[in-house]
Design an enzyme around this catalytic site. Structure first.
Site, PDB file in Angstrom:
ATOM      1  N   ARG A  44      40.778  57.272  20.853  1.00 42.21           N
ATOM      2  CA  ARG A  44      40.525  55.892  21.284  1.00 42.21           C
ATOM      3  C   ARG A  44      40.214  55.026  20.053  1.00 42.21           C
ATOM      4  NH1 ARG A  44      38.095  58.821  25.648  1.00 42.21           N
ATOM      5  NH2 ARG A  44      35.949  58.664  24.869  1.00 42.21           N
ATOM      6  N   LYS A 134      31.128  39.610  27.330  1.00 42.56           N
ATOM      7  CA  LYS A 134      32.006  39.395  28.491  1.00 42.56           C
ATOM      8  C   LYS A 134      31.418  40.042  29.746  1.00 42.56           C
ATOM      9  CE  LYS A 134      35.818  41.716  30.254  1.00 42.56           C
ATOM     10  NZ  LYS A 134      37.129  42.354  30.183  1.00 42.56           N
ATOM     11  N   LYS A 217      37.084  32.500  31.220  1.00 42.16           N
ATOM     12  CA  LYS A 217      38.271  33.374  31.171  1.00 42.16           C
ATOM     13  C   LYS A 217      38.824  33.531  32.586  1.00 42.16           C
ATOM     14  CE  LYS A 217      39.668  38.040  29.804  1.00 42.16           C
ATOM     15  NZ  LYS A 217      39.620  39.041  28.752  1.00 42.16           N
TER      16      LYS A 217
HETATM   17  P1  13P Z   1      44.257  41.941  30.834  1.00 40.60           P
HETATM   18  O1  13P Z   1      44.739  40.847  29.897  1.00 40.60           O
HETATM   19  O2  13P Z   1      44.957  43.239  30.633  1.00 40.60           O
HETATM   20  O3  13P Z   1      44.206  41.475  32.257  1.00 40.60           O
HETATM   21  O4  13P Z   1      42.764  42.257  30.402  1.00 40.60           O
HETATM   22  C1  13P Z   1      41.918  41.208  30.147  1.00 40.60           C
HETATM   23  C2  13P Z   1      40.536  41.598  30.484  1.00 40.60           C
HETATM   24  O5  13P Z   1      39.686  41.576  29.641  1.00 40.60           O
HETATM   25  C3  13P Z   1      40.221  41.989  31.871  1.00 40.60           C
HETATM   26  O6  13P Z   1      38.854  42.031  32.041  1.00 40.60           O
END
Ligand code: 13P
Length: 335
Positions: A44, A134, A217
């Site tokens: 990873r 996040k 987001k």
């Molecule tokens: P994706 O762009 O693959 O949807 O992932 C973004 C993300 O951080 C989802 O929480």
């Protein structure tokens, strides 16, 4: 200008976007399984270190969202991962929710957990170098969903999280993701996403979150992946802009979309059209996971020693999305 506003603007300036590399171990294992690579902490790290030391980290990637495992790992040169990211000119960030669990009272839906002990964990991540964080809430669309309960409780959690993150001097990414899965039309996605985002801001304001110091987001407005409804890319862009114009307060400095299962090209093309049509003051950029990593991961899995080749593919995708974040992408730039 506040310190948090400065951080948010720096992450998203000049078409820069965010690399979402915060897949949980379970999700990363799924991604690695799909290309026949064994999911170990070393593998990873190997893939992620290749991405984090790519040249596009300086030119295109303003921030990287990490997972708990990665923020504590060291590179092959014994550098701490957040230090590597900062040295490349980008900002390290961290996913702090602990995942979406079954919502009691509406067991077909999810509530994101992780508030207990969050203040202490945030202090640790700040010490490790995180500049932003996040938290993702997830919502499904079907006849009766998302329910009022899911809209209300996820917004409440996102707001409590954001207030704690700002208290600790980091920028919260507020991610309410209305999933693409299902038979719903783009119109339904528009309506539900508007409701979800409006409720999030109602709660953020109630919790006294400084809106100048967050990044939103959201998902783009798309028809469900099993829908009969077909919608052009141009209409995706227009509906997405209309939804955000009507539901996001003007203080918010930046919006960074998730890719949510769109192909790499679709995610780039839609972002480009959004920026071509954008008449708002919001920065509209990307915070992609799959749409930045898919091709690079596939290539790497065939020859895990080919660092340069993997970086070339990742750099290309990052560059295409940075052009799209400025409305300057076109299909003939793709290789
Ligand atoms: P994706 O762009 O693959 O949807 O992932 C973004 C993300 O951080 C989802 O929480």
């Amino acid at each position: 200008m506040s310190e948090l506003n400065n951080i948010a603007l720096k992450i998203l300036k000049d078409g820069k976007g965010i690399l979402a590399a915060d897949e949980s171990t379970a999700t990363m294992t799924k991604r690695l399984d799909s290309v026949n690579v064994v999911s170990t902490p070393e593998n990873r790290l190997l893939f992620r270190e290749i991405l984090f030391s790519s040249s596009s980290m300086t030119k295109c990637i303003g921030g990287v969202i990490l997972y708990d495992e990665t923020i504590k790992q060291e590179t092959s040169k014994k550098n701490k991962i957040p230090e590597l990211i900062s040295e490349m000119g980008s900002a390290p960030g961290i996913k702090v929710d602990t995942g979406a669990k079954i919502l009691a009272g509406s067991p077909d839906e999810k509530i994101t957990e992780g508030l207990d002990g969050l203040r202490e964990r945030l202090k640790e991540y700040y010490q490790l170098g995180a500049k932003f964080t996040k938290w993702r809430g997830v919502y499904t669309i079907s006849k009766n969903y998302p329910s009022k309960l899911s809209v209300q409780s996820n917004a409440h959690a996102l707001a409590r999280y954001s207030a704690l993150v700002q208290e600790c001097n980091m920028v919260p990414i507020v991610e309410p993701e209305v999933l693409m899965d299902g038979e719903h039309s783009a119109k339904e996605c528009y309506e539900k996403t508007s409701e979800v985002i409006k409720k999030c801001f109602e709660e953020l304001i109630l919790h006294k979150v400084d809106l100048k110091g967050i990044i939103l987001k959201p998902n783009m407005i798309l028809a469900g992946n099993k829908s009969k409804d077909k919608i052009s890319n141009d209409d995706v862009a227009k509906l997405t802009l209309k939804c955000l114009e009507n539901s996001v307060p003007s203080e918010v400095p930046g919006i960074a979309f998730l890719s949510g299962g769109q192909s790499e090209l679709e995610a780039t093309e839609n972002l480009n059209l959004i920026n071509k049509h954008n008449k708002t003051n919001f920065i509209m950029s990307y915070s992609y996971g799959r749409a930045l990593q898919q091709s690079a991961l596939k290539f790497w899995s065939k020859d895990t020693k080919n660092v340069e080749g993997t970086q070339k593919i990742f750099n290309h995708r990052a560059k295409m999305n940075t052009l799209a974040a400025q409305g300057n992408w076109s299909k003939n730039l793709e290789i």
